[in-house]
Design an enzyme around this catalytic site. Sequence first.
Site, PDB file in Angstrom:
ATOM      1  N   GLY A  18      42.462  48.970  41.548  1.00  0.00           N
ATOM      2  CA  GLY A  18      42.048  47.854  40.721  1.00  0.00           C
ATOM      3  C   GLY A  18      43.252  47.203  40.062  1.00  0.00           C
ATOM      4  CG  ASP A  19      43.678  46.610  36.482  1.00  0.00           C
ATOM      5  OD1 ASP A  19      43.022  45.712  35.947  1.00  0.00           O
ATOM      6  OD2 ASP A  19      43.549  47.819  36.198  1.00  0.00           O
ATOM      7  CB  ALA A  44      34.822  42.816  37.362  1.00  0.00           C
ATOM      8  CG  HIS A  72      38.581  40.151  38.583  1.00  0.00           C
ATOM      9  ND1 HIS A  72      37.796  39.859  39.694  1.00  0.00           N
ATOM     10  CD2 HIS A  72      38.734  41.498  38.578  1.00  0.00           C
ATOM     11  CE1 HIS A  72      37.511  40.987  40.325  1.00  0.00           C
ATOM     12  NE2 HIS A  72      38.070  41.989  39.661  1.00  0.00           N
TER      13      HIS A  72
END
Length: 421
Positions: free
Chosen positions: A14-15, A43, A45
């Site tokens: 992730g990220d 999430a 984002h």
Amino acid sequence: MTGEHVAVVGLGFGDEGKGAVVDALCRDGGVTSVVRFNGGAQAAHNVVVGDRHHTFSQFGSGTLAGVPTLLSRHVLVEPIALATESRDLAALGVPDPLSLLSVDRDALLTTPVHVAANRAREDARGRDRHGSCGKGIGETVWYSLLAPAKATPGSVFEGQEVSGEAGWAPRVGDCADPVRLRRKLDALAAFYGPLVGDAFPAVAEMVELYLAFADAARLVDGGEVARLAARGPLVFEGAQGVLLDQWRGFHPHTTWSTVTPDGARSLLGAPLRVLGVTRTYQTRHGAGPFPTEDPVVRQRFAEPHNGHGEYQGDWRAGHLDAVLLRYAVAACGGVDALAVTHLDRTDLRVATTYDTGPVLPDLPPGDLTTLLGRVVPVVEQWADPIGWLERELGVPVRVTGSGPDRIHYDVRVPVAAGRAG
């Protein structure tokens, strides 16, 4: 990558920068819609456009570019958090954000009951926490499986004790039917009462909130993806990273979600391109194996949008792990192109193999969680990330990011070929 259906998939924990990549693909106005194809309100984002910054949770990351969002049946929808996000977007100058949103009626609802249960279980684990976001994601999925599986009270299902009689899980479509909604929420509250007590709003209050959500949001059926695709290119936005995938990740430090592009392929039922996203260094939030972790990297590359989470724990950083990157690409069934972010970082290093006695270039079958906890990465200087990645993985880099703002992202020429849906 204009003119094509594209799935944006994170190749790490992730990220990786998926939000900024989606925004870059949407900024020129050629995208019909962003389709979220997995995950839920956990999430995070980040998109930066000049003096505007938003951390997208459920809305698609093309929203600041004016591109509508479809939350597909594979997404876990949290209406209360969604209303808050809509207000935040309006404050940034997005006119009537909910008018840009459509939600599949079959999508599961994440409620405050699920959130309270998730946090209670994670608190009980103490130092053995899994690294959950504390947003109720795993609990939403777990509860939804109980009634179809006819799980009985006192049994153990997917590693957790079934403490009572489970009802059928609430879904977005139930928000338009107050009688059915109340029945499902009553059953949910009764099931989790022994675990969390009254650590959530009254059912009557939740019913009122969800009825208002159904009035404000556009609810659609499973044919919406095909209708949108007939009008023009779609960007399928993934959440989390492949290394956290429920099937391909390293248990128990995984998400209850299919992060690979399988969900996007099933929704579209037609060819699409897979755009794998990686940073120039490795990161992850919370517990779990991280062979190339280096506190010096975390200190050098500290970020304003990543930090300590109450349930996830610390944001961690280290050198890019090419062994895990190859593993993630294979888990996707291959990718057609790469997006590489954080190219403005300097003095980079990459782990090309693991030294476990004999040099280990790839992950073998077996208990990978234990294996990754004891391997020693072989790290070398990394002077040409784009050229090295193209040679190593055999696919072109089509999107580059060299800073946090939209102006720092460049979308190169389209990929030449796609993979069947």
